[in-house]
Design a protein around this motif. Structure first.
Motif, PDB file in Angstrom:
ATOM      1  N   ILE A   8      74.705  85.118  98.296  1.00 38.03           N
ATOM      2  CA  ILE A   8      75.179  85.778  97.096  1.00 38.03           C
ATOM      3  C   ILE A   8      76.647  84.523  97.475  1.00 38.03           C
ATOM      4  CG2 ILE A   8      76.426  88.124  96.649  1.00 38.03           C
ATOM      5  CD1 ILE A   8      73.832  88.960  98.154  1.00 38.03           C
ATOM      6  N   HIS A   9      77.660  84.458  96.169  1.00 38.12           N
ATOM      7  CA  HIS A   9      78.694  83.191  97.200  1.00 38.12           C
ATOM      8  C   HIS A   9      79.773  84.355  96.339  1.00 38.12           C
ATOM      9  CE1 HIS A   9      76.007  79.432  97.122  1.00 38.12           C
ATOM     10  NE2 HIS A   9      75.360  79.862  96.495  1.00 38.12           N
ATOM     11  N   LEU A  10      80.348  83.810  96.617  1.00 38.65           N
ATOM     12  CA  LEU A  10      81.689  85.202  96.664  1.00 38.65           C
ATOM     13  C   LEU A  10      83.129  84.739  94.904  1.00 38.65           C
ATOM     14  CD1 LEU A  10      83.723  84.514 100.194  1.00 38.65           C
ATOM     15  CD2 LEU A  10      82.246  86.387  99.519  1.00 38.65           C
ATOM     16  N   VAL A  11      82.745  83.573  94.686  1.00 39.92           N
ATOM     17  CA  VAL A  11      82.810  83.278  93.579  1.00 39.92           C
ATOM     18  C   VAL A  11      82.119  83.881  92.469  1.00 39.92           C
ATOM     19  CG1 VAL A  11      80.671  81.589  92.677  1.00 39.92           C
ATOM     20  CG2 VAL A  11      83.376  81.595  91.458  1.00 39.92           C
ATOM     21  N   HIS A  12      81.751  85.696  92.790  1.00 43.24           N
ATOM     22  CA  HIS A  12      81.068  86.496  92.036  1.00 43.24           C
ATOM     23  C   HIS A  12      81.994  87.549  91.496  1.00 43.24           C
ATOM     24  CE1 HIS A  12      76.924  84.852  90.793  1.00 43.24           C
ATOM     25  NE2 HIS A  12      76.973  83.794  91.742  1.00 43.24           N
ATOM     26  N   ARG A  13      82.890  87.485  92.786  1.00 43.57           N
ATOM     27  CA  ARG A  13      83.562  88.324  92.910  1.00 43.57           C
ATOM     28  C   ARG A  13      84.680  88.311  92.641  1.00 43.57           C
ATOM     29  NH1 ARG A  13      82.184  89.709  98.786  1.00 43.57           N
ATOM     30  NH2 ARG A  13      79.541  89.665  98.669  1.00 43.57           N
ATOM     31  N   ILE A  14      85.081  86.657  91.923  1.00 36.51           N
ATOM     32  CA  ILE A  14      86.594  86.488  92.158  1.00 36.51           C
ATOM     33  C   ILE A  14      87.298  87.187  91.139  1.00 36.51           C
ATOM     34  CG2 ILE A  14      85.989  84.971  89.597  1.00 36.51           C
ATOM     35  CD1 ILE A  14      88.255  83.995  93.471  1.00 36.51           C
ATOM     36  N   GLY A  15      86.662  87.753  89.715  1.00 35.57           N
ATOM     37  CA  GLY A  15      87.860  88.666  88.834  1.00 35.57           C
ATOM     38  C   GLY A  15      88.258  89.611  88.882  1.00 35.57           C
ATOM     39  N   TRP A  16      87.567  90.484  90.007  1.00 32.40           N
ATOM     40  CA  TRP A  16      88.029  91.975  90.657  1.00 32.40           C
ATOM     41  C   TRP A  16      88.718  91.776  91.719  1.00 32.40           C
ATOM     42  CZ3 TRP A  16      86.813  93.856  95.165  1.00 32.40           C
ATOM     43  CH2 TRP A  16      85.534  93.667  95.595  1.00 32.40           C
ATOM     44  N   LEU A  17      88.479  90.444  92.469  1.00 27.96           N
ATOM     45  CA  LEU A  17      88.862  90.487  93.947  1.00 27.96           C
ATOM     46  C   LEU A  17      90.316  90.056  93.926  1.00 27.96           C
ATOM     47  CD1 LEU A  17      88.467  90.441  97.082  1.00 27.96           C
ATOM     48  CD2 LEU A  17      87.872  88.339  96.796  1.00 27.96           C
ATOM     49  N   ARG A  18      91.004  89.391  92.840  1.00 26.43           N
ATOM     50  CA  ARG A  18      92.064  88.788  92.437  1.00 26.43           C
ATOM     51  C   ARG A  18      93.059  90.010  92.158  1.00 26.43           C
ATOM     52  NH1 ARG A  18      94.896  88.854  88.060  1.00 26.43           N
ATOM     53  NH2 ARG A  18      92.989  88.669  86.828  1.00 26.43           N
ATOM     54  N   ALA A  19      92.390  90.468  91.031  1.00 21.96           N
ATOM     55  CA  ALA A  19      92.989  92.320  90.474  1.00 21.96           C
ATOM     56  C   ALA A  19      93.645  92.739  91.689  1.00 21.96           C
ATOM     57  CB  ALA A  19      92.798  92.374  89.410  1.00 21.96           C
ATOM     58  N   GLU A  67      96.600  94.863  83.688  1.00 22.07           N
ATOM     59  CA  GLU A  67      95.108  94.292  83.608  1.00 22.07           C
ATOM     60  C   GLU A  67      94.321  94.229  82.438  1.00 22.07           C
ATOM     61  OE1 GLU A  67      93.176  91.612  85.973  1.00 22.07           O
ATOM     62  OE2 GLU A  67      95.582  91.321  86.679  1.00 22.07           O
ATOM     63  N   TYR A  68      94.063  95.987  82.039  1.00 20.64           N
ATOM     64  CA  TYR A  68      93.274  95.465  80.816  1.00 20.64           C
ATOM     65  C   TYR A  68      93.255  95.016  80.339  1.00 20.64           C
ATOM     66  CZ  TYR A  68      90.157  98.031  77.907  1.00 20.64           C
ATOM     67  OH  TYR A  68      89.558  98.271  76.612  1.00 20.64           O
ATOM     68  N   VAL A  69      95.181  95.343  79.223  1.00 17.33           N
ATOM     69  CA  VAL A  69      95.376  94.291  77.765  1.00 17.33           C
ATOM     70  C   VAL A  69      95.340  92.749  78.635  1.00 17.33           C
ATOM     71  CG1 VAL A  69      97.157  93.889  76.773  1.00 17.33           C
ATOM     72  CG2 VAL A  69      97.125  96.318  77.926  1.00 17.33           C
ATOM     73  N   SER A  70      95.281  92.336  79.411  1.00 18.11           N
ATOM     74  CA  SER A  70      95.655  91.285  79.881  1.00 18.11           C
ATOM     75  C   SER A  70      94.158  90.779  79.815  1.00 18.11           C
ATOM     76  CB  SER A  70      96.214  90.241  81.075  1.00 18.11           C
ATOM     77  OG  SER A  70      96.153  89.631  81.305  1.00 18.11           O
ATOM     78  N   VAL A  71      93.252  90.882  80.119  1.00 19.47           N
ATOM     79  CA  VAL A  71      91.889  90.586  80.107  1.00 19.47           C
ATOM     80  C   VAL A  71      91.530  90.858  79.255  1.00 19.47           C
ATOM     81  CG1 VAL A  71      90.081  91.517  81.665  1.00 19.47           C
ATOM     82  CG2 VAL A  71      91.850  90.387  82.329  1.00 19.47           C
ATOM     83  N   SER A  72      91.998  92.151  78.286  1.00 17.71           N
ATOM     84  CA  SER A  72      91.501  92.367  76.933  1.00 17.71           C
ATOM     85  C   SER A  72      91.416  91.567  75.726  1.00 17.71           C
ATOM     86  CB  SER A  72      91.339  93.939  76.712  1.00 17.71           C
ATOM     87  OG  SER A  72      90.817  94.866  77.197  1.00 17.71           O
ATOM     88  N   ALA A 143      85.232  87.732  80.997  1.00 15.62           N
ATOM     89  CA  ALA A 143      86.230  89.447  80.793  1.00 15.62           C
ATOM     90  C   ALA A 143      85.710  90.078  81.127  1.00 15.62           C
ATOM     91  CB  ALA A 143      87.320  88.466  79.687  1.00 15.62           C
ATOM     92  N   ARG A 144      85.842  90.793  82.273  1.00 15.49           N
ATOM     93  CA  ARG A 144      85.553  92.528  81.578  1.00 15.49           C
ATOM     94  C   ARG A 144      87.288  93.481  81.856  1.00 15.49           C
ATOM     95  NH1 ARG A 144      82.168  89.259  84.387  1.00 15.49           N
ATOM     96  NH2 ARG A 144      79.927  89.350  84.233  1.00 15.49           N
ATOM     97  N   PRO A 145      87.021  93.661  81.147  1.00 17.23           N
ATOM     98  CA  PRO A 145      88.478  94.642  81.048  1.00 17.23           C
ATOM     99  C   PRO A 145      88.608  95.813  81.864  1.00 17.23           C
ATOM    100  CG  PRO A 145      88.158  93.652  78.967  1.00 17.23           C
ATOM    101  CD  PRO A 145      86.996  93.875  79.697  1.00 17.23           C
ATOM    102  N   VAL A 146      87.498  96.383  81.296  1.00 23.14           N
ATOM    103  CA  VAL A 146      87.488  97.408  82.482  1.00 23.14           C
ATOM    104  C   VAL A 146      87.193  97.359  83.963  1.00 23.14           C
ATOM    105  CG1 VAL A 146      86.189  99.448  83.232  1.00 23.14           C
ATOM    106  CG2 VAL A 146      86.503  99.233  80.791  1.00 23.14           C
ATOM    107  N   GLN A 147      86.677  96.899  84.300  1.00 19.10           N
ATOM    108  CA  GLN A 147      86.139  96.501  85.540  1.00 19.10           C
ATOM    109  C   GLN A 147      88.026  95.923  86.420  1.00 19.10           C
ATOM    110  OE1 GLN A 147      83.870  92.769  87.571  1.00 19.10           O
ATOM    111  NE2 GLN A 147      83.246  93.879  88.314  1.00 19.10           N
ATOM    112  N   ALA A 148      88.666  94.920  85.574  1.00 24.22           N
ATOM    113  CA  ALA A 148      89.797  93.842  85.959  1.00 24.22           C
ATOM    114  C   ALA A 148      91.119  94.964  85.872  1.00 24.22           C
ATOM    115  CB  ALA A 148      89.887  93.181  84.956  1.00 24.22           C
TER     116      ALA A 148
END
Length: 156
Positions: A8-19, A67-72, A143-148
């Motif tokens: 399991i690589h950390l890059v899989h979490r990068i989207g929500w982790l950054r936010a 975040e939602y607007v940006s990622v949407s 992009a996953r707006p709700v998660q972001a």
């Protein structure tokens, strides 16, 4: 999708982790600043506490909405590019195969091998391979707006 190994690589979490990190950082700084400013005005402890809670709620909502607007908008752009690529694959399949082969040549494959790789990958899922290798869109980066939106709201 089957995996050859269970890493399991950390890059899989990068989207929500950054936010989440951004939300935590903003939450600490803005809430602390707000509370210090109100406390310096010599108001009651209840007023300081109420201000802090209101600042946390407002900040979390603001972070989530931003975040939602940006990622949407990123998600909308990805969908538009995928629709365009779908049309190109339908209307110009040979051109698209050559385009993909050129990408592989640029990455170091011999032209003949690059064409064969492009042919085989496109036979399985042409849109997925073009999304990944031409557009840079993959399951990890989609992009996953709700998660972001949830990540910074919770950590704020």
């Amino acid at each position: 999708m089957s995996r050859l190994h269970g890493e399991i690589h950390l890059v899989h979490r990068i989207g929500w982790l950054r936010a989440a990190v951004l939300g935590a950082n903003d939450g600490i700084i803005s809430t602390a600043s707000l509370v210090l400013g109100v406390a310096a005005a010599s108001v009651s402890k209840t007023d300081v506490l109420l201000t802090g809670v209101a600042g946390l709620v407002a900040g979390a909502m603001s972070m989530a909405a931003g975040e939602y607007v940006s990622v949407s908008s990123q998600s909308d752009t990805e969908r538009a590019d995928l629709a365009k690529e779908t049309r190109e694959l339908r209307d110009q399949p040979e051109f698209e195969k050559e385009e993909l082969a050129e990408i592989y040549v640029a990455r170091g494959l011999e032209p003949k091998l690059a064409r064969e790789v492009a042919k085989q990958l496109m036979a399985k899922d042409a849109l997925a391979v073009h999304a990944r290798d031409e557009l840079g869109i993959s399951e990890i980066t989609t992009a996953r707006p709700v998660q972001a939106a949830l990540a910074p709201a919770v950590t704020f």
